[in-house]
Design an enzyme around this catalytic site. Structure first.
Site, PDB file in Angstrom:
ATOM      1  CD  GLU A 207     -14.060  -7.764 -27.293  1.00  0.00           C
ATOM      2  OE1 GLU A 207     -14.494  -7.016 -28.179  1.00  0.00           O
ATOM      3  OE2 GLU A 207     -13.042  -7.546 -26.627  1.00  0.00           O
TER       4      GLU A 207
HETATM    5  C1  LIG Z   1     -12.514 -18.231 -27.965  1.00  0.00           C
HETATM    6  C2  LIG Z   1     -13.176 -17.628 -26.779  1.00  0.00           C
HETATM    7  C3  LIG Z   1     -12.487 -16.725 -25.987  1.00  0.00           C
HETATM    8  C4  LIG Z   1     -13.096 -16.168 -24.861  1.00  0.00           C
HETATM    9  N1  LIG Z   1     -12.371 -15.341 -24.040  1.00  0.00           N
HETATM   10  C5  LIG Z   1     -12.927 -14.915 -22.872  1.00  0.00           C
HETATM   11  C6  LIG Z   1     -12.152 -14.181 -21.923  1.00  0.00           C
HETATM   12  O1  LIG Z   1     -10.988 -13.878 -22.155  1.00  0.00           O
HETATM   13  N2  LIG Z   1     -12.737 -13.822 -20.761  1.00  0.00           N
HETATM   14  C7  LIG Z   1     -14.031 -14.144 -20.467  1.00  0.00           C
HETATM   15  O2  LIG Z   1     -14.489 -13.788 -19.404  1.00  0.00           O
HETATM   16  N3  LIG Z   1     -14.782 -14.825 -21.342  1.00  0.00           N
HETATM   17  C8  LIG Z   1     -14.277 -15.240 -22.529  1.00  0.00           C
HETATM   18  N4  LIG Z   1     -15.027 -15.972 -23.420  1.00  0.00           N
HETATM   19  C9  LIG Z   1     -16.406 -16.249 -23.099  1.00  0.00           C
HETATM   20  C10 LIG Z   1     -17.390 -15.556 -24.013  1.00  0.00           C
HETATM   21  O3  LIG Z   1     -17.488 -14.215 -23.656  1.00  0.00           O
HETATM   22  C11 LIG Z   1     -18.714 -16.316 -23.895  1.00  0.00           C
HETATM   23  O4  LIG Z   1     -18.506 -17.547 -24.567  1.00  0.00           O
HETATM   24  C12 LIG Z   1     -19.861 -15.588 -24.494  1.00  0.00           C
HETATM   25  O5  LIG Z   1     -20.192 -14.499 -23.691  1.00  0.00           O
HETATM   26  C13 LIG Z   1     -21.078 -16.469 -24.655  1.00  0.00           C
HETATM   27  O6  LIG Z   1     -21.329 -17.231 -23.524  1.00  0.00           O
HETATM   28  P1  LIG Z   1     -21.611 -18.803 -23.672  1.00  0.00           P
HETATM   29  O7  LIG Z   1     -20.563 -19.364 -24.555  1.00  0.00           O
HETATM   30  O8  LIG Z   1     -21.753 -19.363 -22.330  1.00  0.00           O
HETATM   31  O9  LIG Z   1     -22.970 -18.889 -24.482  1.00  0.00           O
HETATM   32  P2  LIG Z   1     -24.457 -18.750 -23.886  1.00  0.00           P
HETATM   33  O10 LIG Z   1     -24.556 -17.570 -23.017  1.00  0.00           O
HETATM   34  O11 LIG Z   1     -24.881 -20.068 -23.344  1.00  0.00           O
HETATM   35  O12 LIG Z   1     -25.269 -18.438 -25.212  1.00  0.00           O
HETATM   36  C14 LIG Z   1     -25.688 -19.474 -26.134  1.00  0.00           C
HETATM   37  C15 LIG Z   1     -26.462 -18.804 -27.266  1.00  0.00           C
HETATM   38  O13 LIG Z   1     -27.630 -18.162 -26.731  1.00  0.00           O
HETATM   39  C16 LIG Z   1     -27.676 -16.799 -27.143  1.00  0.00           C
HETATM   40  N5  LIG Z   1     -28.266 -16.017 -26.063  1.00  0.00           N
HETATM   41  C17 LIG Z   1     -27.931 -16.016 -24.758  1.00  0.00           C
HETATM   42  N6  LIG Z   1     -28.712 -15.165 -24.058  1.00  0.00           N
HETATM   43  C18 LIG Z   1     -29.556 -14.614 -24.948  1.00  0.00           C
HETATM   44  C19 LIG Z   1     -30.606 -13.647 -24.859  1.00  0.00           C
HETATM   45  N7  LIG Z   1     -30.958 -13.052 -23.726  1.00  0.00           N
HETATM   46  N8  LIG Z   1     -31.272 -13.341 -25.982  1.00  0.00           N
HETATM   47  C20 LIG Z   1     -30.942 -13.886 -27.144  1.00  0.00           C
HETATM   48  N9  LIG Z   1     -29.972 -14.806 -27.300  1.00  0.00           N
HETATM   49  C21 LIG Z   1     -29.281 -15.154 -26.217  1.00  0.00           C
HETATM   50  C22 LIG Z   1     -26.235 -16.426 -27.434  1.00  0.00           C
HETATM   51  O14 LIG Z   1     -26.172 -15.392 -28.391  1.00  0.00           O
HETATM   52  C23 LIG Z   1     -25.674 -17.720 -27.978  1.00  0.00           C
HETATM   53  O15 LIG Z   1     -25.932 -17.789 -29.338  1.00  0.00           O
HETATM   54  C24 LIG Z   1     -14.433 -16.507 -24.550  1.00  0.00           C
HETATM   55  C25 LIG Z   1     -15.127 -17.410 -25.363  1.00  0.00           C
HETATM   56  C26 LIG Z   1     -14.512 -17.969 -26.454  1.00  0.00           C
HETATM   57  C27 LIG Z   1     -15.287 -18.950 -27.301  1.00  0.00           C
END
Ligand SMILES: Cc1cc2nc3c(=O)[nH]c(=O)nc-3n(C[C@H](O)[C@H](O)[C@H](O)COP(=O)(O)OP(=O)(O)OC[C@H]3O[C@@H](n4cnc5c(N)ncnc54)[C@H](O)[C@@H]3O)c2cc1C
Length: 851
Positions: A507
């Site tokens: 989220e």
């Molecule tokens: C247990 C779990 C359950 C989940 N369930 C769902 C689900 O049901 N449905 C669904 O659609 N998704 C789901 N997700 C996905 C989740 O929403 C994403 O993992 C999350 O949005 C982060 O994306 P990412 O992991 O690709 O990280 P990335 O987007 O690659 O981010 C990596 C890091 O960079 C930081 N970052 C990225 N962009 C910026 C910015 N502009 N400025 C500053 N910092 C930034 C982030 O804060 C993070 O620390 C789930 C994830 C997990 C781990």
């Protein structure tokens, strides 16, 4: 001397005018009066006023300029109109996604804090916790029953949730808590949902997750709010009964935090569905990390929709769309699992290539095609305010509950470890976090219950509470040391430890939530004038835009001057003149500081927004992150004060409120200092330092003695400890590790005196305490303790042995994680069959008599 007095009078006059948000003409008159008095005094020689030479004439210039600007047509043509046109040209055109995001969610008490004059009555108007009889019965009945039947170790070990738990959840409508009764759900309030989720989370974060998804973004709420009548009629009862297990598929390999950049694409076209020619969408997707996907029967699929032939009449780029796709639809690939940090809830990928779906499956129907981003953002604002904060608050409270018990039972150096000063530091942190997180959770849930979708508050609650959970879990691990590191049925911390990274990530990952959502998005939603100014500049009708812009800018200028003056005055007077709401006996001091801090926040936030502009706010994330922290501290302090009030202001809680307030204000100050010290515009940096810290930094962290006091209070079982850990699942079953803690704690406290007598006897060499020696019997025989004390001590020894015991396994029972998932799960299943037997053996060995 006269010069100084004259300057002070002028400065005080200016501060009063600014603080009272006086109109331009009053400023002009005031300047005119001062300059005239000066000049007349000089010419006539009657007044002993100082001469600034020809410079005194300069007073006329601003007076005349301000006077001229008070005349609307003149002001408009000379100043407002050129500024309006410049900003209108310079303002980047908002993308559809940005426009939909900006319009999603509501402002709440955050707007009061951005405004610098928080109206306490608005927070008071948020009702204290109220549950219907039905909700209370569910919380005390089905939810308790569920918690009792959950076997956390088994779930973790199997990396699966057993069928009987799924069945129970479906039978009791746990997946339809928020779905309206007319659609077959329980129709609970957000507050009730939050409490159910919190209680389950305190027992099993995994089971919490599978309940949380269907009750938040996992389709129920989306369909209820935006679905077509047919979608509501057909799907909601099925979801409520658990006949359909939903998931929301948004994230893909290339689109995580930037979910709107998804590459999943749909094209409007005609195709065949159930043998008939149908208008529909051919869609391809590749999604990952989708919670519940392996078990899902209904997929909420988000993709970017294009309509090259303009069959929908919305142009070629329709925008982000969500479709409700049955998981067994031909072409849907679903069912495999990620192994997510050892947790048991199902999560996995899904994909599809050129899958044809009918247009009727679009959430909200054809009309809502392309509108999904706004729907998602609105729903996320509500769900983010409830789900993770409930889990985090419950987690922190659970950590406090087990640490206060274990810390009192576990003895080293002849003393309970919780009495060691070094461990009082993490314990005091936990007390504060438990009090404040629960306060924020309750207030925020009550806001959502009355229909708010608090975008900014939900963002700050999500990252603040989960960060506090992370700290509390780490503190709990430190306090338990080796006892927490070895996994097994006896380990009650492992699930929380494994779950923290997920809570931090989902989220909206915390870093991006803090940097971009809480303050940067908050500026648009909660700032009293910025949104109005932006809207005015983007108004298609230029004249209407100009008029609205002029209004907003004038208000904004007097708002900025008022904040600067108000902050400066309150900082000089240490907040003594600040507004204090009625009936705040005992906490008036913190209310005063909250008001003062809010004045400072509003001033610095305003300067930051105006000088950095939209682009700067996106880039200068270390500044916006600190401002998000500052805003969060104010919100949480307000919630803590409200909680104290709602709880009837118990005197026992006052030291905790003081501890939380002092630390919160100190962290607020650190955030403000960091912002000001690193502000990129030199003159603004200097100005902000003068206004915010005219007499230096006023706040200090809460003193150690206050920390000791609150830890001492909470180490005693009783009302305060219960109040601090309310609404979590509390077991009293001594065969369950947390229940065992409670039972052992009560006895260990009763045996403390006898324990001390034995310690003294051991020190004096009267009794030897080694394996194989009955030292309790020896002490009783020598008259060190009575027979009754010996009996109690034996009982405590046996209980303590079980409390501090850790599990151990035969190598065949546990398989390493590098095996293939299939093998691993099969091996885990085999081992699980033996786990209860193992626990019985462990318990039996711990039950052996002491000595
Ligand atoms: C247990 C779990 C359950 C989940 N369930 C769902 C689900 O049901 N449905 C669904 O659609 N998704 C789901 N997700 C996905 C989740 O929403 C994403 O993992 C999350 O949005 C982060 O994306 P990412 O992991 O690709 O990280 P990335 O987007 O690659 O981010 C990596 C890091 O960079 C930081 N970052 C990225 N962009 C910026 C910015 N502009 N400025 C500053 N910092 C930034 C982030 O804060 C993070 O620390 C789930 C994830 C997990 C781990």
């Amino acid at each position: 001397m006269w010069q100084l007095i004259a300057l002070i009078v002028c400065l005080a006059g200016a501060l009063v005018l600014a603080a009272r948000r006086s109109p331009l003409w009053l400023w002009a008159l005031a300047l005119l009066a001062i300059t005239s008095t000066w000049q007349i005094g000089l010419l006539e020689g009657h007044l002993e006023v100082p001469s600034f030479g020809p410079l005194s004439l300069l007073g006329w210039l601003p007076a005349v300029a301000l006077g001229a600007l008070s005349i609307p047509p003149l002001r408009r043509s000379v100043l407002v109109s050129p500024a309006f046109r410049f900003i209108r040209r310079a303002l980047p055109r908002l993308s559809e996604v940005a426009r939909q995001s900006a319009g999603a969610g509501t402002a709440g008490f955050d707007a009061e804090l951005f405004g610098g004059r928080p109206d306490w009555d608005k927070l008071r108007a948020v009702p204290p916790m109220t549950l219907t009889d039905e909700e209370r019965a569910f919380l005390d009945g089905a939810t308790e029953q569920l918690c009792r039947m959950i076997d956390d170790w088994r779930n973790r070990h199997d990396q699966d949730i057993p069928e009987e738990v799924w069945r129970f959840l479906k039978e009791h409508h746990f997946f339809g808590l928020r779905i309206a009764k007319r659609h077959g759900g329980l129709g609970f309030s957000a507050q009730a949902l939050s409490l159910v989720l919190g209680k389950v989370a305190s027992r099993s974060p995994d089971v919490f997750t599978i309940i949380m998804i269907p009750n938040s973004l996992g389709l129920g709420e989306l369909i209820e709010t935006y679905g077509t009548d047919e979608q509501k009629r057909h799907l909601l009862p099925r979801l409520a009964r658990g006949e359909d297990i939903p998931c929301l598929a948004l994230t893909g390999p290339a689109s995580g935090s930037d979910a709107a950049a998804m590459r999943d694409v749909g094209t409007v076209t005609r195709g065949r569905y159930q043998g008939a020619d149908t208008l529909g969408i051919r869609v391809s997707w590749d999604k990952r990390y989708i919670t519940l996907a392996p078990n899902a029967t209904l997929l909420g699929l988000a993709f970017h929709l294009f309509d090259p032939d303009n069959l929908l009449g919305k142009g070629e780029d329709v925008g982000i769309t969500v479709a409700l796709v049955p998981a067994d639809h031909p072409g849907v690939v679903i069912g495999s699992r990620h192994l997510s940090a050892g947790t048991a809830f199902p999560i996995g990928p899904t994909s599809g290539k050129d899958v044809f779906i009918p247009l009727a499956w679009v959430l909200g129907g054809e009309d809502m095609a392309g509108q999904a981003w706004r729907m998602l953002m609105e729903c996320v604002a509500a769900s983010r305010a409830i789900a993770l904060p409930s889990c985090a608050a419950a987690g922190v409270k659970s950590m406090l509950r087990v640490c206060t018990a274990y810390g009192r039972i576990r003895r080293q150096f002849r003393s309970p470890i919780a009495r060691m000063e070094a461990l009082q530091e993490p314990l005091a942190r936990m007390v504060e976090a438990a009090y404040v997180s629960e306060a924020g959770r309750a207030v925020t849930a009550a806001m959502v219950s009355r229909g708010e979708k608090p975008a900014v508050i939900s963002a700050l609650m999500k990252y603040q509470t989960t960060e506090r959970l992370r700290a509390a879990v780490n503190d709990a691990m430190d306090l338990h040391a080796g006892r927490a590191v070895c996994d097994g049925p006896a380990n009650y911390l492992q699930s929380a430890y494994q779950m923290v990274p997920a809570a931090i990530t989902v989220e909206g990952a915390n870093i991006v939530t803090r940097a971009l959502m809480a303050f940067t998005q908050g500026a648009l939603i909660s700032h009293p004038y910025l949104g109005r100014e932006m809207q005015a500049c983007q108004d298609a009708d230029e004249q209407r835009g100009l008029a609205a812009f002029e209004h907003a800018v004038l208000d904004h200028v007097s708002f900025a001057l008022s904040n600067a003056a108000g902050a400066f005055i309150h900082n000089l007077t240490a907040g003594r003149l600040a507004k204090v709401p009625a009936r705040t006996l005992g906490t008036a001091r913190w209310h005063r500081q909250l008001w003062r801090a809010s004045r400072n926040f509003a001033f610095v936030a305003d300067v930051t927004i105006v000088l950095l502009g939209a682009r700067g706010l996106r880039i200068r994330q270390r500044l916006t992150g600190r401002l998000a922290d500052a805003l969060s501290e104010l919100y949480l302090l307000a919630c803590a004060l409200k909680r104290h009030e709602d709880d009837g202001m118990p005197a026992e809680d006052r030291p905790i409120v003081a501890f939380a307030a002092q630390n919160g204000l100190y962290r607020f100050q650190q955030a403000m200092r960091g912002t000001i010290d690193n502000f990129p515009v030199a003159w603004a940096r200097r100005l902000m330092k003068i206004v915010v810290f005219p007499l230096g930094a006023p706040y200090r962290p809460a003193p150690d003695r206050l920390g000791h006091k609150i830890v001492r209070l909470v180490l005693e079982p009783g009302e305060l400890r219960d109040r601090l850990t309310r609404y979590i699942y509390l077991s009293t079953d001594p065969n369950e590790p947390t229940g065992l803690l409670e039972v052992a704690l009560e006895k260990a406290i009763r045996a403390e005196d006898a324990e001390k007598k034995i310690d003294r006897a051991v020190r004096r060499g009267l009794v030897r305490r080694y394996h194989g020696i009955d030292w309790i019997g020896d002490a009783a025989r020598q008259g060190v303790i009575s027979e009754a004390e010996a009996e109690l001590l034996r009982e405590v020894e046996a209980l303590t042995a079980r409390v501090i015991a850790v599990d151990h396994f035969d190598p065949d029972e546990v398989r390493p994680n590098y095996m293939t998932p299939g093998d691993n799960i099969r091996a885990a299943r085999g081992a699980a069959a033996e786990w209860s037997q193992r626990r019985a053996i462990n318990r039996a060995s711990a039950d052996e008599p002491a000595g």
